[in-house]
Design a protein around this motif. Structure first.
Motif, PDB file in Angstrom:
ATOM      1  N   UNK A 396     -14.467 -13.765 -19.582  1.00 56.54           N
ATOM      2  CA  UNK A 396     -14.614 -12.992 -18.365  1.00 56.54           C
ATOM      3  C   UNK A 396     -13.936 -13.718 -17.199  1.00 56.54           C
ATOM      4  N   UNK A 397     -13.126 -13.014 -16.398  1.00 57.01           N
ATOM      5  CA  UNK A 397     -12.375 -13.661 -15.323  1.00 57.01           C
ATOM      6  C   UNK A 397     -13.267 -14.016 -14.140  1.00 57.01           C
ATOM      7  N   UNK A 398     -13.174 -15.244 -13.653  1.00 54.67           N
ATOM      8  CA  UNK A 398     -13.994 -15.642 -12.502  1.00 54.67           C
ATOM      9  C   UNK A 398     -13.463 -15.043 -11.204  1.00 54.67           C
ATOM     10  N   UNK A 399     -14.338 -14.962 -10.204  1.00 52.51           N
ATOM     11  CA  UNK A 399     -13.894 -14.580  -8.872  1.00 52.51           C
ATOM     12  C   UNK A 399     -13.182 -15.778  -8.235  1.00 52.51           C
ATOM     13  N   UNK A 400     -12.488 -15.521  -7.141  1.00 53.95           N
ATOM     14  CA  UNK A 400     -11.784 -16.609  -6.447  1.00 53.95           C
ATOM     15  C   UNK A 400     -12.774 -17.662  -5.951  1.00 53.95           C
ATOM     16  N   UNK A 401     -13.939 -17.214  -5.458  1.00 50.35           N
ATOM     17  CA  UNK A 401     -14.958 -18.150  -4.961  1.00 50.35           C
ATOM     18  C   UNK A 401     -15.467 -19.052  -6.078  1.00 50.35           C
ATOM     19  N   UNK A 402     -15.652 -18.484  -7.258  1.00 46.73           N
ATOM     20  CA  UNK A 402     -16.132 -19.285  -8.388  1.00 46.73           C
ATOM     21  C   UNK A 402     -15.058 -20.263  -8.847  1.00 46.73           C
ATOM     22  N   UNK A 403     -13.816 -19.791  -8.897  1.00 48.38           N
ATOM     23  CA  UNK A 403     -12.736 -20.610  -9.443  1.00 48.38           C
ATOM     24  C   UNK A 403     -12.475 -21.868  -8.620  1.00 48.38           C
ATOM     25  N   UNK A 404     -12.561 -21.770  -7.303  1.00 51.11           N
ATOM     26  CA  UNK A 404     -12.278 -22.945  -6.464  1.00 51.11           C
ATOM     27  C   UNK A 404     -13.328 -24.034  -6.655  1.00 51.11           C
ATOM     28  N   UNK A 405     -14.472 -23.689  -7.265  1.00 49.79           N
ATOM     29  CA  UNK A 405     -15.514 -24.694  -7.516  1.00 49.79           C
ATOM     30  C   UNK A 405     -15.441 -25.275  -8.927  1.00 49.79           C
ATOM     31  N   UNK A 406     -14.486 -24.795  -9.729  1.00 49.99           N
ATOM     32  CA  UNK A 406     -14.383 -25.263 -11.108  1.00 49.99           C
ATOM     33  C   UNK A 406     -14.093 -26.760 -11.168  1.00 49.99           C
ATOM     34  N   UNK A 407     -14.756 -27.437 -12.114  1.00 53.78           N
ATOM     35  CA  UNK A 407     -14.376 -28.790 -12.477  1.00 53.78           C
ATOM     36  C   UNK A 407     -13.289 -28.706 -13.548  1.00 53.78           C
ATOM     37  N   UNK A 408     -12.676 -29.840 -13.855  1.00 56.88           N
ATOM     38  CA  UNK A 408     -11.514 -29.835 -14.753  1.00 56.88           C
ATOM     39  C   UNK A 408     -11.829 -29.174 -16.100  1.00 56.88           C
ATOM     40  N   UNK A 409     -12.984 -29.488 -16.705  1.00 60.30           N
ATOM     41  CA  UNK A 409     -13.275 -28.970 -18.044  1.00 60.30           C
ATOM     42  C   UNK A 409     -13.610 -27.485 -18.036  1.00 60.30           C
ATOM     43  N   UNK A 410     -13.941 -26.916 -16.863  1.00 61.07           N
ATOM     44  CA  UNK A 410     -14.206 -25.482 -16.787  1.00 61.07           C
ATOM     45  C   UNK A 410     -12.933 -24.671 -16.967  1.00 61.07           C
ATOM     46  N   UNK A 411     -11.801 -25.281 -16.653  1.00 62.03           N
ATOM     47  CA  UNK A 411     -10.531 -24.555 -16.675  1.00 62.03           C
ATOM     48  C   UNK A 411     -10.143 -24.092 -18.075  1.00 62.03           C
ATOM     49  N   UNK A 412     -10.741 -24.676 -19.089  1.00 59.08           N
ATOM     50  CA  UNK A 412     -10.417 -24.283 -20.472  1.00 59.08           C
ATOM     51  C   UNK A 412     -10.733 -22.813 -20.721  1.00 59.08           C
ATOM     52  N   UNK A 413     -11.648 -22.238 -19.934  1.00 60.60           N
ATOM     53  CA  UNK A 413     -11.979 -20.821 -20.077  1.00 60.60           C
ATOM     54  C   UNK A 413     -10.771 -19.929 -19.836  1.00 60.60           C
ATOM     55  N   UNK A 414      -9.781 -20.457 -19.107  1.00 63.91           N
ATOM     56  CA  UNK A 414      -8.634 -19.643 -18.702  1.00 63.91           C
ATOM     57  C   UNK A 414      -7.434 -19.828 -19.616  1.00 63.91           C
ATOM     58  N   UNK A 415      -7.625 -20.451 -20.769  1.00 66.40           N
ATOM     59  CA  UNK A 415      -6.505 -20.701 -21.679  1.00 66.40           C
ATOM     60  C   UNK A 415      -6.012 -19.427 -22.361  1.00 66.40           C
ATOM     61  N   UNK A 416      -6.812 -18.362 -22.328  1.00 66.03           N
ATOM     62  CA  UNK A 416      -6.407 -17.062 -22.873  1.00 66.03           C
ATOM     63  C   UNK A 416      -6.557 -16.005 -21.797  1.00 66.03           C
ATOM     64  N   UNK A 417      -5.960 -14.847 -22.044  1.00 65.74           N
ATOM     65  CA  UNK A 417      -6.156 -13.729 -21.128  1.00 65.74           C
ATOM     66  C   UNK A 417      -7.641 -13.403 -21.025  1.00 65.74           C
ATOM     67  N   UNK A 418      -8.108 -13.047 -19.838  1.00 64.98           N
ATOM     68  CA  UNK A 418      -9.509 -12.609 -19.728  1.00 64.98           C
ATOM     69  C   UNK A 418      -9.710 -11.305 -20.477  1.00 64.98           C
ATOM     70  N   UNK A 419     -10.956 -11.029 -20.833  1.00 61.64           N
ATOM     71  CA  UNK A 419     -11.233  -9.851 -21.640  1.00 61.64           C
ATOM     72  C   UNK A 419     -12.341  -8.985 -21.080  1.00 61.64           C
ATOM     73  N   UNK A 420     -12.413  -7.754 -21.569  1.00 62.57           N
ATOM     74  CA  UNK A 420     -13.523  -6.864 -21.226  1.00 62.57           C
ATOM     75  C   UNK A 420     -14.842  -7.424 -21.738  1.00 62.57           C
TER      76      UNK A 420
END
Length: 472
Positions: A396-420
């Motif tokens: 699930x794609x994060x909002x901009x507010x959520x993304x700016x708070x991501x730590x380095x290991x959270x970014x792995x969620x974005x290695x693929x296209x987001x999904x329904x």
């Protein structure tokens, strides 16, 4: 996730199909020259079989030769030479085949010999025209992989020069000088900027769209392995200018990259066939989903307008694959001032981490609760799937507010296209309250991804919605 390297003759299936068409056309022209234009309508069975045999011979010639080796880079004269040789082998193989089956006297030698020069001419025009189209597509392609180069000040110019090969399918976004603590603003050849040093490398990746990282740090293998593991854990694909193999790194590939041979590591390697199958499944699913979206719009659109004056659809900026942003679409389920009121309600957030979810959210108008419970509000996202911003199954794609708070290991969620939908929605749906658990399930999905897993998740999601086990 990294699309695995295509090897062998299957890499240029488009040129192979083009050659087949050229051969068939050449044979038909040669046949009409020999027997007249009208004769094509009453072609004997033996010549119809010859059309099929030519295709089989062409596949064999391609399989056992290097007909398409570096075809995109080849010049006009080299290409013409290769086409002449390619057609010589086809004609010779066909003649040998006729002698083997003892049918050579039944076929017109004039047709076979006339077909050769016609085929050379047609194939030359076709290949050169298609190469021009492919080159133009590569030149203007916006979806090239965005590459970050990590190297030293001494090696930077040479590395960029070797990676800056013609018709590459990656775009060099910037240089990180790993022997400098912080350094930006300087330009390397081809106007490639120096964007970071060793200490601000991770920060730069967090704030920019980066798909892959190329590491060239000679004589510093320990540092490379540490950095490689860190970046792979962020969901990036990492290429290392070849160093000794290390068993602690999973999902490794050794392959050419630019003018180097590299060791690449990624959370997941996918074959071109898998990528194509996933996209076909997305397109088919999106078309069906948009039909249901239209029906839902007719039914619920007037109710939404009546209960909360304003637009039927709601759009919001979200973060997709490796930091790319896109506009997501939903049926509106909240009052127009929902985003402003979110800050007031943060204390009631039941999620532990960087997502917001609360019971009995007062920002939702009456029909909105039903739309969310049945996940009907998500239907317009099939438009995002059709466009290619999203997939049927992903994270699930994060909002901009959520993304700016991501730590380095959270970014792995974005290695693929987001999904329904995705692993955590299908297995836990809205019952999951710990964001770290969401990250772990998303990482598990990426690492274990197959087409069959997507089908399984889609089925589980449908069952969860029908049983009313919560909403995405």
């Amino acid at each position: 996730m990294f699309k695995d390297i295509v090897k062998g003759w299957t890499k240029h299936i488009d040129f192979m199909l083009l050659d087949m068409v050229c051969l068939e056309i050449s044979f038909l022209i040669a046949y009409m020259i020999r027997n007249g234009v009208s004769s094509i309508l009453s072609m004997p069975r033996m010549y119809e079989n010859m059309l099929l045999i030519l295709l089989v011979i062409d596949i064999c010639v391609v399989f056992f030769s290097n007909s398409y080796d570096h075809i995109i880079k080849r010049g006009y004269l080299i290409e013409f030479k290769q086409i002449v040789i390619h057609n010589v082998w086809i004609v010779l193989t066909f003649i040998v085949w006729l002698f083997v089956i003892q049918q050579s006297e039944n076929y017109s030698r004039q047709i076979i010999l006339t077909m050769y020069p016609i085929s050379v001419c047609i194939m030359t025009v076709a290949r050169l025209s298609w190469k021009r189209i492919v080159r133009m597509q590569r030149k203007h392609r916006k979806e090239d992989r965005k590459l970050l180069v990590v190297t030293t000040t001494e090696r930077a110019e040479a590395v960029v020069k070797d990676l800056f090969i013609p018709y590459r399918d990656y775009m060099i976004e910037g240089i990180v000088l790993y022997d400098q603590e912080r350094k930006t603003g300087e330009k390397i050849i081809a106007s490639i900027p120096v964007c970071a040093g060793k200490n601000d490398l991770i920060t730069y990746i967090q704030n920019n769209v980066i798909d892959e990282v190329f590491i060239d740090l000679k004589d510093n293998e320990t540092e490379v392995i540490i950095l490689m593991n860190l970046l792979v854990n962020m969901g990036l694909t990492v290429h290392v200018n070849l160093l000794s193999n290390n068993q602690s790194l999973e999902n490794k590939r050794i392959h050419p990259f630019g003018n180097y041979t590299v060791l690449s590591a990624s959370m997941k390697f996918a074959t071109p066939r898998q990528i194509v199958m996933k996209r076909i499944m997305d397109i088919c699913g999106a078309i069906v989903g948009l039909i249901f979206t239209g029906i839902a719009c007719i039914i619920f659109g007037p109710i939404i307008k009546k209960q909360s004056p304003g637009p039927i659809f709601f759009s919001q900026e979200r973060v997709g694959r490796n930091g790319r942003t896109f506009k997501i679409w939903k049926f509106r389920t909240m009052y127009p001032d929902a985003e402003e009121r979110k800050k007031e309600l943060m204390a009631q957030n039941k999620m532990n981490g960087l997502m917001f979810k609360m019971d009995n959210d007062p920002r939702i108008f009456p029909i909105g609760h039903f739309l969310r419970e049945k996940s009907i509000d998500e239907l317009p996202q099939f438009w995002n799937v059709l466009k290619g911003d999203m997939s049927l199954v992903g994270t699930r794609p994060p909002t901009m507010d959520e993304y700016v708070q991501y730590e380095a290991h959270h970014r792995k969620r974005l290695a693929m296209k987001p999904g329904l939908t995705g692993m955590w929605q299908a297995t836990g749906r809205s019952d999951i309250t710990d964001f770290e658990e969401v990250v772990a399930l998303d990482a598990q999905y990426i690492q274990e991804w197959t087409i069959m897993l997507d089908i399984k998740i889609l089925w589980m999601t449908v069952m969860s919605v029908l049983k009313g086990k919560g909403a995405v």
